[in-house]
Write a protein that holds these residues in place. Structure first.
Motif, short mmCIF file in Angstrom:
data_model
loop_
_atom_site.label_atom_id
_atom_site.label_comp_id
_atom_site.label_asym_id
_atom_site.label_seq_id
_atom_site.Cartn_x
_atom_site.Cartn_y
_atom_site.Cartn_z
N SER A 238 0.78 -1.14 0.08
CA SER A 238 0.00 0.10 0.24
C SER A 238 0.97 1.16 0.11
O SER A 238 0.64 2.20 -0.61
CB SER A 238 -0.81 0.07 1.31
N THR B 131 -8.66 -1.50 1.85
CA THR B 131 -8.28 -2.78 2.00
C THR B 131 -9.37 -4.06 2.24
O THR B 131 -8.82 -4.94 2.19
CB THR B 131 -6.93 -3.19 3.24
N THR C 261 -12.31 -6.45 -1.62
CA THR C 261 -11.65 -7.82 -2.33
C THR C 261 -10.96 -7.64 -3.70
O THR C 261 -10.11 -8.40 -3.87
CB THR C 261 -12.87 -8.94 -1.71
N GLN D 33 -7.76 -6.24 -3.83
CA GLN D 33 -6.90 -6.95 -3.21
C GLN D 33 -6.26 -8.14 -4.46
O GLN D 33 -5.22 -8.35 -4.15
CB GLN D 33 -7.26 -7.51 -2.11
N VAL E 269 -1.26 -9.46 0.68
CA VAL E 269 -2.42 -9.51 -0.20
C VAL E 269 -3.45 -10.74 0.06
O VAL E 269 -4.59 -10.46 0.34
CB VAL E 269 -2.16 -9.68 -1.69
N LYS F 240 -6.01 -10.75 3.12
CA LYS F 240 -7.34 -10.07 3.06
C LYS F 240 -8.32 -10.69 2.01
O LYS F 240 -9.20 -9.68 1.73
CB LYS F 240 -6.71 -8.39 2.41
#
Length: 469
Positions: free
Chosen positions: A235, A351, A354, A357, A400, A403
């Motif tokens: 990020s 975050t 989905t 991500q 990643v 999440k």
């Protein structure tokens, strides 16, 4: 290794021993992004990545080549090729500007660090981080500015303490990747916090003194590169890539004096002669990636998702045509982050989204695929820092995946496969499927060698990839 984040609160803010900060402070600013610039645990083989840099071998070979420095062996400094590189039949490249006693204002790196306005806060470890930055880990971007990083930026850092903290943060994170010292991880986070805090303060000013434009953009680049060595740094990487672009645009718009060459065509002018020498990516990886990406179309809802999806799909499609075309699309892919408006970019950084991500997981996979090509951006230094960068980016995959809900994990299979292959190649372990770093030669005699000889040294391969450029 996984970066120690015990010194961070759950909302990402730094607390003990330093100022309160968050990379997302730039997103929450009341001003526009244009005004503020916006803001594995994998075992490595000792022969390539695990030597202890605290020994004093550098005093015996102060100006050794990158290959010997990376392997932590004595270099006899013979030019154009040292004895060790001759024996291993690898490329032998020396620093463009080896550390000198008269560096910058006639002082050693340690003297330069000690002369900083806040010298009292710097430790002996910081001296090591600073030296590591100057010899190995300074950014290779913007292309064609190595002299600026080695000559001008250390001088500006003496006047702008937040830049010095950014330099030390990058040096500490890269060195930690090589020697795995938990204390270095904590110190890297501390310096990062001070750097971001100081950068935010400087960005808020309406008038800037001489050198501040260089200090701000150098800090953005240093923090971007540091994020690539942090397991949870994806990020921050996205934020600071945007920050680099916005800072560059602001400097060009105001025609601010800067030591960096920030010409809009600079990168293309340097890389253009090398485009014809870029290796071709394995079409199996490309076609599998396109298939996996297409399966995500049903989830795309927001503008940020659509734009990022299209940019990555274009990279894979253009690589099927030529490596040169694919590389140029890869460079263009980053434009998505700084072309988004402020509110849309905040969606991208959510975050809990989905779909984003999963798309970031694909981004990690593409980073793995592109490693043999991006090595041509920094041919003299690809071996010195490439392995550590890839291991850091490989750790992004786990961040990643944590999440993404269990029922959607299968969408990350393509990227996970590439990451696992790269980890195996870097550690000299066998792997299944086509190689990533060991791109086979067009010569029929050597075609497929990467797959058959998975126990080879991929650090050497990164070096050999770059020789042609």
């Amino acid at each position: 290794m996984i970066i120690d984040i015990s010194m961070l609160t759950p909302d990402g803010q730094f607390t003990p021993g330093g100022p309160t900060w968050s990379a997302h402070d730039w997103l929450d600013s009341s001003t526009s992004p244009e005004e503020t610039f916006l803001d594995g645990n994998h075992k490595k083989q000792a022969r390539t990545l695990a030597a202890n840099l605290t020994r004093r071998s550098h005093k015996k070979s102060r100006n050794g080549c990158f290959s010997c420095k990376t392997r932590k062996i004595k270099c006899d400094e013979t030019k154009p090729m040292c004895t060790q590189c001759k024996l291993k039949s690898v490329s032998c490249e020396y620093p463009a500007h080896p550390p000198r006693r008269d560096m910058a204002a006639g002082r050693r790196p340690t003297q330069m660090l000690a002369s900083s306005p806040a010298a009292a806060q710097f430790s002996m470890n910081d001296m090591q981080f600073f030296h590591h930055f100057l010899t190995i880990s300074f950014p290779h971007l913007p292309l064609g500015n190595d002299d600026v990083w080695l000559r001008d930026i250390p001088q500006f850092a003496q006047e702008h303490t937040y830049l010095m903290h950014a330099i030390l943060a990058l040096g500490a994170s890269h060195l930690n990747r090589m020697v795995n010292n938990p204390n270095f991880s904590k110190e890297a986070l501390m310096h990062r916090g001070h750097a971001i805090n100081g950068l935010n303060t400087c960005m808020a000013k309406t008038q800037h003194a001489y050198g501040e434009a260089d200090a701000m953009i150098a800090t953005c680049y240093a923090l971007t590169f540091q994020a690539s060595y942090m397991a949870d740094g994806l990020s921050d990487f996205v934020i600071f890539v945007r920050g680099c672009a916005l800072a560059t645009g602001k400097i060009r718009e105001e025609n601010a004096p800067t030591a960096f060459n920030l010409s809009p065509t600079r990168h293309h002018d340097i890389i253009q002669p090398r485009l014809g020498q870029l290796p071709s990516l394995n079409p199996i990886h490309l076609e599998q990636g396109l298939t996996a990406l297409d399966e995500l179309q049903v989830y795309l809802r927001h503008e940020a998702e659509h734009k990022f999806y299209i940019s990555m799909r274009d990279v894979l499609l253009h690589h099927l045509q030529s490596s040169a075309s694919g590389y140029l699309m890869f460079m263009n892919m980053y434009r998505v982050w700084y072309d988004l408006d402020h509110e849309t970019f905040k969606v991208f950084l959510d975050t809990s989204n989905t779909t984003i991500q999963i798309l970031l997981g694909f981004f990690v996979g593409i980073q793995m695929l592109m490693a043999p090509l991006t090595a041509h951006e920094w041919p003299a230094r690809a071996n010195a820092a490439g392995g550590q960068t890839l291991m850091g980016i490989a750790d992004w995959m786990e961040s990643v995946a944590s999440k993404v809900p269990e029922e959607l994990q299968w969408h990350l299979s393509w990227s996970r496969g590439l990451v696992n292959t790269v980890i195996a190649e870097l550690n000299g372990l066998p792997y299944a499927g086509p190689p990533v770093l060991f791109i086979p030669s067009a010569d029929a005699e050597t075609a497929g060698k990467g797959r058959d000889e998975g126990s080879g040294n991929a650090i050497d391969r990164l070096e050999q990839i770059a020789v042609a450029s």
